[in-house]
Design a protein around this motif. Structure first.
Motif, short mmCIF file in Angstrom:
data_model
loop_
_atom_site.label_atom_id
_atom_site.label_comp_id
_atom_site.label_asym_id
_atom_site.label_seq_id
_atom_site.Cartn_x
_atom_site.Cartn_y
_atom_site.Cartn_z
N LEU A 3 10.75 -19.06 -12.50
CA LEU A 3 11.37 -19.50 -13.28
C LEU A 3 11.73 -21.21 -12.68
O LEU A 3 11.61 -22.15 -13.39
CB LEU A 3 12.76 -18.75 -13.44
N GLU A 4 11.87 -21.09 -11.40
CA GLU A 4 11.73 -22.35 -10.79
C GLU A 4 10.74 -23.34 -10.99
O GLU A 4 10.86 -24.51 -11.23
CB GLU A 4 12.17 -22.19 -9.04
N ARG A 5 9.50 -22.82 -10.87
CA ARG A 5 8.38 -23.48 -10.88
C ARG A 5 8.03 -24.15 -12.46
O ARG A 5 7.76 -25.07 -13.01
CB ARG A 5 7.07 -22.60 -10.76
N MET A 6 8.68 -23.08 -13.49
CA MET A 6 8.72 -23.57 -15.02
C MET A 6 9.46 -24.76 -15.21
O MET A 6 9.39 -25.72 -15.91
CB MET A 6 8.85 -22.50 -15.81
N MET A 7 10.76 -24.72 -14.65
CA MET A 7 11.81 -25.61 -14.58
C MET A 7 11.37 -26.95 -14.25
O MET A 7 11.70 -27.96 -14.73
CB MET A 7 13.09 -25.34 -13.89
N ALA A 8 10.51 -26.86 -13.36
CA ALA A 8 9.85 -28.21 -12.76
C ALA A 8 8.84 -28.92 -13.49
O ALA A 8 8.56 -29.97 -13.65
CB ALA A 8 9.31 -27.94 -11.28
N ASP A 9 8.01 -27.74 -14.32
CA ASP A 9 6.94 -28.32 -14.82
C ASP A 9 7.27 -28.56 -16.41
O ASP A 9 6.63 -29.67 -16.82
CB ASP A 9 5.94 -26.89 -15.01
N LEU A 10 8.10 -28.27 -17.04
CA LEU A 10 8.73 -28.55 -18.33
C LEU A 10 9.53 -29.74 -18.21
O LEU A 10 9.96 -30.02 -17.28
CB LEU A 10 9.28 -27.44 -18.91
N GLU A 11 9.29 -30.44 -19.39
CA GLU A 11 10.08 -31.69 -19.69
C GLU A 11 11.75 -31.43 -19.80
O GLU A 11 12.07 -30.29 -20.22
CB GLU A 11 9.72 -32.37 -20.99
N ASP A 12 12.38 -32.45 -19.33
CA ASP A 12 13.98 -32.21 -18.99
C ASP A 12 14.45 -31.75 -20.46
O ASP A 12 15.62 -31.41 -20.73
CB ASP A 12 14.76 -33.29 -18.61
N ASP A 13 13.80 -32.40 -21.47
CA ASP A 13 14.52 -32.27 -22.99
C ASP A 13 13.71 -31.25 -23.60
O ASP A 13 14.02 -31.07 -25.00
CB ASP A 13 14.32 -33.51 -23.77
N ASP A 14 13.10 -30.36 -22.81
CA ASP A 14 12.62 -29.08 -23.70
C ASP A 14 13.55 -28.03 -23.98
O ASP A 14 14.49 -27.64 -23.32
CB ASP A 14 11.21 -28.44 -22.66
N ASP A 15 13.43 -27.53 -25.19
CA ASP A 15 14.54 -26.62 -25.54
C ASP A 15 14.71 -25.47 -24.48
O ASP A 15 15.83 -24.88 -24.43
CB ASP A 15 14.15 -25.97 -26.93
N LEU A 16 13.58 -25.06 -23.98
CA LEU A 16 13.63 -23.73 -22.96
C LEU A 16 14.58 -24.11 -21.72
O LEU A 16 14.85 -23.35 -21.13
CB LEU A 16 12.29 -23.18 -22.68
N THR A 17 14.57 -25.47 -21.28
CA THR A 17 14.91 -25.79 -19.98
C THR A 17 16.46 -26.42 -20.12
O THR A 17 17.11 -26.61 -19.33
CB THR A 17 14.10 -26.75 -19.25
N MET A 18 16.93 -27.10 -21.24
CA MET A 18 18.09 -27.73 -21.54
C MET A 18 19.46 -27.05 -21.03
O MET A 18 20.27 -27.66 -20.54
CB MET A 18 18.21 -28.17 -22.89
N SER A 19 19.34 -25.60 -20.91
CA SER A 19 20.49 -25.15 -20.79
C SER A 19 20.46 -24.37 -19.35
O SER A 19 21.33 -23.56 -18.97
CB SER A 19 20.80 -23.95 -21.71
N GLY A 20 19.56 -24.59 -18.59
CA GLY A 20 19.51 -24.31 -17.25
C GLY A 20 18.48 -22.93 -16.90
O GLY A 20 17.94 -22.34 -17.97
N ILE A 21 18.43 -22.64 -15.96
CA ILE A 21 17.13 -21.57 -15.43
C ILE A 21 17.72 -20.03 -15.83
O ILE A 21 16.91 -19.55 -16.33
CB ILE A 21 17.21 -21.47 -13.99
N ASP A 22 18.96 -19.96 -15.99
CA ASP A 22 19.39 -18.74 -16.40
C ASP A 22 18.87 -18.37 -17.90
O ASP A 22 18.65 -17.41 -18.47
CB ASP A 22 21.03 -18.48 -16.01
N SER A 23 19.24 -19.67 -18.69
CA SER A 23 18.89 -19.68 -20.13
C SER A 23 17.47 -19.46 -20.37
O SER A 23 17.15 -18.89 -21.31
CB SER A 23 19.35 -20.67 -20.92
N LEU A 24 16.63 -20.22 -19.43
CA LEU A 24 15.27 -19.94 -19.67
C LEU A 24 14.77 -18.49 -19.68
O LEU A 24 13.85 -17.83 -20.41
CB LEU A 24 14.56 -20.77 -18.30
#
Length: 340
Positions: free
Chosen positions: A35-56
């Motif tokens: 999950l941490e790696r995905m948060m780093a790879d995806l764009e900040d405005d991606d729908d999957l990451t906008m609400s944080g790692i737990d939401s991802l």
């Protein structure tokens, strides 16, 4: 291009799963490091990451599959938020030290493995379900570090069944082949008796990416083209997508003129090789439709199903540095994704 994106969103909603999708899957819980790696790879405005790692973690589906036959299964991630049968997908491998690294970024209805291998890893395919009967099927090949796009065939299936036909075929030659690596659009039917193809010799890595590698070629073939020198006018339009934008017109002469020759690949047709500018290619990529007018030419090009010329321009953008078009989303992100 925006119009195509909006149309894609409509068509993809609530579509049934494709035959290319995996039929049985075993869901696993994603480890925190993934999950941490995905948060780093995806764009900040991606729908999957906008609400944080737990939401991802709530909006992804993870399974394990072995893509290189070493007995250690990789991690296949599907973004399940705001998608029907076509979803974003990634493949991650876990390194011996526990760190995750992304080796594939794609989408569609699923990831299928082929028997062919490169650097020990199976080739993979992705299919995008565009309507009841058509969509692009693409192949990706492992280059030693990650999967790279190699080939797309836009397939059209008869409504009453039967084998699909290919509306267009776009591919890049393997880098290990002798000679320059090439981006190739095979001849496809653009309507009105006109066949269109494209070629670009790609600069090898380490060389400055300039015109010394050769300008991209737009190749027209038709029995209606006259013998001798022919000049073509290109007009690109944005369609009815607001806000309205003026049509784009190619400049007279230059790369839009040439001398026709007999087409060695098609008896009875003449061939005309053109060399549009970077601005021309950028508008072919971004705008909704293209007109080609001149002696023996049909005018409005047939762009459905699929759009081989626009797809060629989108892949060209990864190697030829097309300029941004005012009013259209265009950033370095386009080039980082390695997709068109």
């Amino acid at each position: 291009m925006i119009a195509r994106t909006l149309l894609l969103v409509v068509l993809l909603a609530a579509q049934p799963p494709s035959v290319h999708a995996q039929r049985s899957r075993e869901r696993v819980r994603p480890p925190r490091a993934l999950l941490e790696r995905m948060m780093a790879d995806l764009e900040d405005d991606d729908d999957l990451t906008m609400s944080g790692i737990d939401s991802l973690a709530k909006w992804i589906y993870v399974e394990r599959r072995d893509f290189n036959g070493d007995g250690v299964r990789e991690w296949v991630v599907e973004g399940s938020r705001y998608c029907g049968s076509n979803c974003a997908r990634w493949i991650y491998r876990r390194l011996p030290g526990g760190r995750f690294v992304q080796v594939y970024a794609g989408g569609g209805t699923g990831i299928a493995m082929l028997a062919a291998r490169s650097h020990g890893w199976h080739h993979v395919t992705e299919y995008w379900h565009m309507s009841c009967c058509d969509g692009p099927l693409s192949t990706f090949v492992f280059d030693g570090r990650r999967y790279q796009w190699r080939d797309t065939r836009y397939q059209v299936r008869p409504i009453d069944g039967g084998e699909p036909r290919t509306a267009y075929h776009l591919f890049v030659t393997p880098p290990e082949d002798p000679g320059p690596q090439r981006l190739v659009l095979d001849p496809f039917d653009a309507g009105g008796g006109l066949w269109i193809s494209g070629r670009y010799d790609i600069c090898r890595s380490g060389r400055v990416r300039t015109d010394v590698c050769g300008a991209p070629r737009l190749i027209l073939s038709s029995a209606r083209l006259p013998a001798g020198r022919v000049c073509v006018r290109m007009r690109a339009g944005s369609g009815r997508i607001p806000p309205p934008r003026p049509d784009y017109h190619s400049r007279a002469g230059g790369g839009w003129c040439g001398v026709t020759t007999p087409d060695p690949g098609a008896r009875g047709r003449r061939r005309l090789v053109l060399r549009p500018t970077r601005d021309d290619w950028a508008h072919i990529f971004r705008y909704y439709y293209v007109d080609l007018t001149g002696p023996g030419l049909p005018g409005r090009l047939q762009t459905s199903p699929g759009d081989g010329l626009s797809h060629f321009a989108s892949q060209l953008d990864l190697h030829y540095r097309l300029p941004c078009v005012e009013g259209y989303w265009c950033t370095d992100r386009d080039r980082r994704t390695g997709r068109g």
